[in-house]
Design an enzyme around this catalytic site. Structure first.
Site, PDB file in Angstrom:
ATOM      1  N   THR A 226      33.329 -44.535  25.658  1.00  0.00           N
ATOM      2  CA  THR A 226      33.418 -43.867  27.031  1.00  0.00           C
ATOM      3  C   THR A 226      32.982 -45.024  27.946  1.00  0.00           C
ATOM      4  OG1 THR A 226      31.071 -43.603  26.649  1.00  0.00           O
ATOM      5  CG2 THR A 226      32.540 -41.851  26.179  1.00  0.00           C
TER       6      THR A 226
ATOM      7  N   LYS B 147      30.116 -46.728  19.163  1.00  0.00           N
ATOM      8  CA  LYS B 147      30.137 -46.485  20.465  1.00  0.00           C
ATOM      9  C   LYS B 147      28.736 -46.153  21.036  1.00  0.00           C
ATOM     10  CE  LYS B 147      30.396 -43.790  22.858  1.00  0.00           C
ATOM     11  NZ  LYS B 147      29.735 -42.869  24.169  1.00  0.00           N
TER      12      LYS B 147
ATOM     13  N   THR C 238      23.933 -41.731  23.745  1.00  0.00           N
ATOM     14  CA  THR C 238      25.045 -41.108  23.505  1.00  0.00           C
ATOM     15  C   THR C 238      26.035 -42.082  22.694  1.00  0.00           C
ATOM     16  OG1 THR C 238      27.264 -40.483  24.494  1.00  0.00           O
ATOM     17  CG2 THR C 238      26.253 -41.973  25.969  1.00  0.00           C
TER      18      THR C 238
ATOM     19  N   GLU D 115      25.268 -49.847  30.021  1.00  0.00           N
ATOM     20  CA  GLU D 115      25.967 -49.740  31.077  1.00  0.00           C
ATOM     21  C   GLU D 115      25.427 -50.542  32.090  1.00  0.00           C
ATOM     22  OE1 GLU D 115      27.229 -44.987  30.682  1.00  0.00           O
ATOM     23  OE2 GLU D 115      25.349 -45.609  31.627  1.00  0.00           O
TER      24      GLU D 115
ATOM     25  N   ASN E  23      26.744 -44.870  36.675  1.00  0.00           N
ATOM     26  CA  ASN E  23      26.516 -43.313  36.401  1.00  0.00           C
ATOM     27  C   ASN E  23      26.403 -42.434  37.748  1.00  0.00           C
ATOM     28  OD1 ASN E  23      25.214 -43.062  33.654  1.00  0.00           O
ATOM     29  ND2 ASN E  23      24.792 -44.966  34.124  1.00  0.00           N
TER      30      ASN E  23
ATOM     31  N   SER F  25      33.916 -39.206  37.637  1.00  0.00           N
ATOM     32  CA  SER F  25      35.122 -39.338  38.733  1.00  0.00           C
ATOM     33  C   SER F  25      36.346 -39.917  37.919  1.00  0.00           C
ATOM     34  CB  SER F  25      34.722 -40.418  39.781  1.00  0.00           C
ATOM     35  OG  SER F  25      33.757 -39.497  40.392  1.00  0.00           O
TER      36      SER F  25
END
Length: 410
Positions: free
Chosen positions: A160, A186, A197, A283, A405, A410
């Site tokens: 992702t 992942k 996640t 991230e 985030n 988007s």
């Protein structure tokens, strides 16, 4: 029960991947769930594999988790798993459950198998329905092979916000047979297991029955996947699935097998490798942070404290800024829920001690700053309350985390 074997008896294979064990194939394709990147993948073994899984501890659990639990409950064996990115299929009610069941059916039908022969996993945005026409077309495009390219295609299809694919491979000898294990995962954000996640998939050609495999996986999860944190959030879709197809032809592994500890160490090293790759790819992250807590009364307390430290936003931002602010570390220790004696606490960044037996000491700010500018940093905490230790992994907190985030949909 045997203790875990020495690390040197397990061999890591450079460029190892999910297809390193005999008998496994994989594929990844672009179904159109994402704009251009691969977004659907599959792992397949012609010989039914013993299966074991651990799942998110979030009360809210996505439809694919329920379907996977159902598949494993039938015989404990699977021929593979089908995975999609872009849509989590979570909080989607009855329709979401029907879609996950249909996704499983489509994968099984592709190989002429019963529906329960496949597990299902999804990752992506919560609360959006699956585009099942695209899922069907994507599954039709999947053509599993045992090449390195196929392993990479699968690894790409499950991402992702991840920047890189995550894979590893190991081998060892059990009963005179070469036993191999490969992994793919992942995970980048919403990582705070009890589970994350995060999706993790591990394959092995070892001979082991489902119940014994579940025992092995459950025994190493708390020391590996459950000791990483990126942002303190716990996802609805987290899953680690292990498939063992028996192609190595060793004697069946149980906890009374003389080389049970060998298999446990093989599984532990594979899981830890994947867990650390997930933490490093948090991230917006620029650094992998490892926290080691030594000298506590219990391993559980050590792990809890280590995870509290590495999960502290103040510690994470100090790591990002290469700031030797050890006060944030001891403050996190104090709210960890674990009792300890602050006046007997020693803290170091790598080998540079900054607090000794509860007293601040002189240290070179320049040396610590230089150390904290590395891509991987280690924080050590030494206590005098016992003989147990625990480790946790995380990452720094950067400006890019907010950017990513703030526009996730988007």
């Amino acid at each position: 029960m045997n203790t875990l074997q020495p690390v040197e008896e397990i061999k890591q294979i450079q460029e190892g991947n999910i297809l390193m064990p005999k008998g496994f194939k994989a594929s990844g394709a672009h179904a159109g769930l994402r704009y251009s990147k691969k977004d659907i993948g599959i792992i397949y073994t012609e010989t039914a594999a013993s299966s074991a899984a651990v799942y998110t501890q979030n009360v809210v659990q996505a439809a694919p988790i329920n379907v996977t639990k159902d598949s494993i409950a039938v015989t404990g064996k699977l021929h593979g798993i089908v995975v999609n990115s872009a849509c989590a299929n979570a909080c989607t009610g009855e329709q979401g459950l029907k879609d996950a069941i249909e996704m499983r059916k489509l994968a099984a039908q592709k190989f002429g198998l019963e529906d329960h022969s496949f597990a299902v996993a999804s990752t992506g945005v919560i609360g959006e329905f699956m585009e099942m026409d695209k899922i069907k077309n994507g599954i039709d495009l999947l053509e599993p092979t045992d090449t390195a390219e196929a392993a990479e295609d699968f690894g790409t299809a499950i991402l992702t916000t991840d920047i890189v694919t995550k894979s590893c491979g190991y081998e060892t000898v059990i009963d005179g047979k070469c036993v191999k294990m490969g992994g793919a995962a992942k995970g980048s954000g919403m990582i705070h297991p009890n589970m994350a996640t995060m999706l993790g998939f591990i394959t092995t050609d070892a001979v082991i029955e489902p119940n014994d495999l579940q025992e092995a996986l459950s025994s190493i999860t708390n020391d590996t996947f459950n000791q990483i944190t990126v942002d303190g959030d716990c996802s609805t879709n987290d899953m680690v699935l292990v498939l063992a197809n028996g192609a190595a032809r060793n004697e069946p592994l149980t906890n009374t097998h003389p080389e049970w500890s060998v298999f446990l160490e093989l599984l532990k090293q594979t899981a830890e490798n994947l867990a650390k790759q997930i933490a490093k790819d948090g991230e917006g992250a620029t650094k992998l942070i490892e926290v080691n807590v030594h000298g506590m009364n219990s391993k559980q307390d050590s792990q809890m404290m280590a995870k509290t430290i590495v999960g502290s936003n103040l510690v994470k931002t100090a790591a990002f800024g290469a700031d030797a602010n050890w006060g944030r570390i001891i403050a996190a220790m104090g709210r960890s829920g674990v009792g300890f004696q602050p006046e007997q606490t020693t803290i170091s960044f790598g080998e540079i001690i900054v607090l000794k037996d509860g007293e601040p000491i002189q240290f070179s700010e320049e040396d610590v700053k230089a150390y904290l500018e590395n891509e991987s940093i280690i924080i050590n905490v030494y206590l005098k309350d016992g003989n147990e230790s625990g480790t946790a992994w995380g990452c720094d907190l950067t400006y890019d985390y907010v950017k990513i985030n703030g526009s996730y949909r988007s």
